[in-house]
Structures are given as C-alpha cells and as structure tokens.
Design a protein around this motif. Structure first.
Motif, PDB file in Angstrom:
ATOM      1  N   ALA A  65      -7.409   6.301   9.917  1.00 33.95           N
ATOM      2  CA  ALA A  65      -6.186   7.109   9.825  1.00 33.95           C
ATOM      3  C   ALA A  65      -5.289   6.660   8.669  1.00 33.95           C
ATOM      4  CB  ALA A  65      -5.416   7.043  11.142  1.00 33.95           C
ATOM      5  N   LEU A  66      -5.222   5.362   8.419  1.00 38.22           N
ATOM      6  CA  LEU A  66      -4.334   4.850   7.369  1.00 38.22           C
ATOM      7  C   LEU A  66      -4.700   5.374   5.973  1.00 38.22           C
ATOM      8  CD1 LEU A  66      -1.920   3.054   6.674  1.00 38.22           C
ATOM      9  CD2 LEU A  66      -3.523   1.151   6.458  1.00 38.22           C
ATOM     10  N   PRO A  67      -5.947   5.192   5.506  1.00 39.51           N
ATOM     11  CA  PRO A  67      -6.252   5.734   4.177  1.00 39.51           C
ATOM     12  C   PRO A  67      -6.185   7.262   4.147  1.00 39.51           C
ATOM     13  CG  PRO A  67      -8.247   4.863   5.178  1.00 39.51           C
ATOM     14  CD  PRO A  67      -7.101   4.467   6.059  1.00 39.51           C
ATOM     15  N   ALA A  68      -6.528   7.912   5.270  1.00 41.82           N
ATOM     16  CA  ALA A  68      -6.444   9.381   5.313  1.00 41.82           C
ATOM     17  C   ALA A  68      -4.996   9.826   5.141  1.00 41.82           C
ATOM     18  CB  ALA A  68      -7.022   9.908   6.627  1.00 41.82           C
ATOM     19  N   ALA A  69      -4.065   9.156   5.816  1.00 40.27           N
ATOM     20  CA  ALA A  69      -2.644   9.504   5.698  1.00 40.27           C
ATOM     21  C   ALA A  69      -2.134   9.253   4.283  1.00 40.27           C
ATOM     22  CB  ALA A  69      -1.823   8.711   6.711  1.00 40.27           C
ATOM     23  N   VAL A  70      -2.580   8.157   3.674  1.00 42.88           N
ATOM     24  CA  VAL A  70      -2.166   7.859   2.295  1.00 42.88           C
ATOM     25  C   VAL A  70      -2.650   8.956   1.350  1.00 42.88           C
ATOM     26  CG1 VAL A  70      -2.585   6.288   0.348  1.00 42.88           C
ATOM     27  CG2 VAL A  70      -1.956   5.358   2.587  1.00 42.88           C
ATOM     28  N   ILE A  71      -3.917   9.334   1.485  1.00 45.84           N
ATOM     29  CA  ILE A  71      -4.484  10.341   0.582  1.00 45.84           C
ATOM     30  C   ILE A  71      -3.816  11.696   0.773  1.00 45.84           C
ATOM     31  CG2 ILE A  71      -6.590  11.661   0.085  1.00 45.84           C
ATOM     32  CD1 ILE A  71      -8.139   8.984   0.609  1.00 45.84           C
TER      33      ILE A  71
ATOM     34  N   LEU B  13     -13.379   4.802   0.659  1.00 45.74           N
ATOM     35  CA  LEU B  13     -12.147   5.485   1.079  1.00 45.74           C
ATOM     36  C   LEU B  13     -10.930   4.607   0.795  1.00 45.74           C
ATOM     37  CD1 LEU B  13     -11.299   8.187   2.327  1.00 45.74           C
ATOM     38  CD2 LEU B  13     -11.189   7.008   4.538  1.00 45.74           C
ATOM     39  N   TYR B  14     -11.053   3.308   1.010  1.00 46.55           N
ATOM     40  CA  TYR B  14      -9.937   2.408   0.694  1.00 46.55           C
ATOM     41  C   TYR B  14      -9.728   2.295  -0.814  1.00 46.55           C
ATOM     42  CZ  TYR B  14      -8.558   1.028   5.331  1.00 46.55           C
ATOM     43  OH  TYR B  14      -8.035   1.036   6.594  1.00 46.55           O
ATOM     44  N   ILE B  15     -10.813   2.324  -1.573  1.00 46.00           N
ATOM     45  CA  ILE B  15     -10.673   2.350  -3.038  1.00 46.00           C
ATOM     46  C   ILE B  15      -9.964   3.636  -3.456  1.00 46.00           C
ATOM     47  CG2 ILE B  15     -11.973   2.574  -5.205  1.00 46.00           C
ATOM     48  CD1 ILE B  15     -14.033   0.590  -3.968  1.00 46.00           C
ATOM     49  N   ALA B  16     -10.371   4.752  -2.859  1.00 49.56           N
ATOM     50  CA  ALA B  16      -9.728   6.036  -3.162  1.00 49.56           C
ATOM     51  C   ALA B  16      -8.239   5.999  -2.794  1.00 49.56           C
ATOM     52  CB  ALA B  16     -10.424   7.175  -2.424  1.00 49.56           C
ATOM     53  N   ALA B  17      -7.910   5.394  -1.649  1.00 48.83           N
ATOM     54  CA  ALA B  17      -6.504   5.307  -1.243  1.00 48.83           C
ATOM     55  C   ALA B  17      -5.707   4.456  -2.224  1.00 48.83           C
ATOM     56  CB  ALA B  17      -6.396   4.742   0.171  1.00 48.83           C
ATOM     57  N   ALA B  18      -6.294   3.346  -2.688  1.00 51.24           N
ATOM     58  CA  ALA B  18      -5.604   2.502  -3.675  1.00 51.24           C
ATOM     59  C   ALA B  18      -5.408   3.263  -4.988  1.00 51.24           C
ATOM     60  CB  ALA B  18      -6.389   1.215  -3.910  1.00 51.24           C
ATOM     61  N   LEU B  19      -6.452   3.953  -5.447  1.00 53.00           N
ATOM     62  CA  LEU B  19      -6.327   4.755  -6.672  1.00 53.00           C
ATOM     63  C   LEU B  19      -5.339   5.902  -6.478  1.00 53.00           C
ATOM     64  CD1 LEU B  19     -10.075   4.854  -7.763  1.00 53.00           C
ATOM     65  CD2 LEU B  19      -8.186   3.735  -8.990  1.00 53.00           C
ATOM     66  N   THR B  20      -5.278   6.414  -5.249  1.00 55.24           N
ATOM     67  CA  THR B  20      -4.320   7.462  -4.915  1.00 55.24           C
ATOM     68  C   THR B  20      -2.893   6.964  -5.128  1.00 55.24           C
ATOM     69  OG1 THR B  20      -5.726   8.638  -3.364  1.00 55.24           O
ATOM     70  CG2 THR B  20      -3.402   8.703  -2.904  1.00 55.24           C
ATOM     71  N   LEU B  21      -2.620   5.794  -4.602  1.00 56.59           N
ATOM     72  CA  LEU B  21      -1.276   5.225  -4.772  1.00 56.59           C
ATOM     73  C   LEU B  21      -0.985   4.925  -6.239  1.00 56.59           C
ATOM     74  CD1 LEU B  21      -1.094   2.864  -1.674  1.00 56.59           C
ATOM     75  CD2 LEU B  21       0.091   5.056  -2.000  1.00 56.59           C
TER      76      LEU B  21
END
Length: 192
Positions: A91-97, A159-167
């Motif tokens: 849920a955390l990386p999904a919410a970030v993205i 997904l966590y890499i994507a969330a970090a790149l998202t931020l």
C-alpha cells in the motif's frame, strides 16, 4: 484527430475493464493473462507516442488522452494489487505513486494555465520511473514463480525503486515550478 496513435491510446483505456475482469477470474490462467493485458497496454503506450511522432500525427486529443490512459491503467492495477494483498508494504509505494501522479497532473495543469507547461515536461527520471513501475506491476500481477523463478520479490523491489524515482521526479517538477508557486497573488480566483 482520429488516427492510429489515438486509436492505440483508446485501446489502452478499453483494456482497463478487461484487465479488471480477468484479474478477478477464479482460474489459474487469470494472472498470466492479466499480466499479458497490462504488458500489451504498456507497449501501446510506447507505440502510440512513437507512431505519433514518426507519422506526424500528434494531436491535442492524443496529448490529453495519452497521460490519462497511462495514469488510469497504473492506478487501477495498483489498487487491485493492494486489494488482493492488503499489506502496508504494498500500500505504501502504491499510495506514493498514485499521489505523485495526482500532484504532478495538477501541477502541469496549473503551469499550463500560466503558459509555462513546457517547464514541467517529462524528465528522464519520469521515464525511468514509468519503466520500473510497469515491470513491477507485471511481476506483481503474475505473483507466483515464472519458469521456476520467484518474481514477486523482484516486483516489490522494482515497485520501491519506482516509488523512489516517483518522489525524485516530483521533486524535480516542483523545483522548477517553485518560483511560480511562491510568487504571490496573481489576481486570479482560486479553488481554496
């Protein structure tokens, strides 16, 4: 207005309900087929942009629909994945993205109103983010082993890499827009 690139974008939007229905089918082939549908949608994302530039068929409709189709497909996939596996770790990386997509879309719309949309054009970090999240979603949709190899863990990592790149990409967009965001009253009515 109605051309092949726009048709591919509309196909991507039409694949969303197909993706949802297949995701919930109680059969062993549902997840692999669902991953295939998502991959097809991802390929149309690349192909419609390439064709639009190559054939000189860019249009305002395509410029509007393309990012909408991308965001809808990714948001729906992430919501379904979180619903199927309701854990904080997903849920955390999904919410970030999803939150980043809403924020950057609003920022781009606001910058367009000021005539400064080109200042928040897609960056390389955004493209890397998109690639990581697309591959992550495919792996997470598959869930189980593929050819004997576990893919779920790799899906989480991506997904966590994507969330970090998202931020990071959101930070880059906000940094460019910051002078305009903090410039003071502009005389226009706002929604607050």
């Amino acid at each position: 207005m109605w051309n092949l690139p726009n048709g591919l974008t509309l196909l991507r939007i039409a694949l969303i309900p197909v993706f949802v229905v297949i995701f919930y089918l109680p059969t062993p082939w549902a997840r692999p087929v669902c991953a295939l549908v998502f991959t097809l949608a991802g390929l149309t994302d690349w192909l419609d942009g390439w064709l639009a530039r190559r054939l000189g068929q860019t249009s305002p409709l395509g410029a509007f629909l393309d990012p909408v189709a991308d965001k809808l497909m990714v948001a729906v996939a992430l919501v379904l994945l979180v619903q199927a596996d309701p854990s904080m770790w997903l849920a955390l990386p999904a919410a970030v993205i999803i939150g980043r997509e809403i924020t950057v879309s609003a920022l781009r719309e606001w910058m367009a109103e000021l005539g400064a949309r080109a200042q928040v054009a897609v960056s390389m970090a955004g493209k890397l983010k998109t690639t990581a999240q697309m591959v992550a979603i495919v792996l997470l949709v598959l869930g189980g082993p593929v050819l004997g190899q576990p893919v779920r863990g790799m899906g989480y990592v991506l997904l966590y890499i994507a969330a970090a790149l998202t931020l990071w990409s959101m930070f880059l967009y906000l940094r460019v827009a910051w002078p305009l965001l903090t410039a003071g009253p502009r005389g226009a009515a706002d929604d607050r």
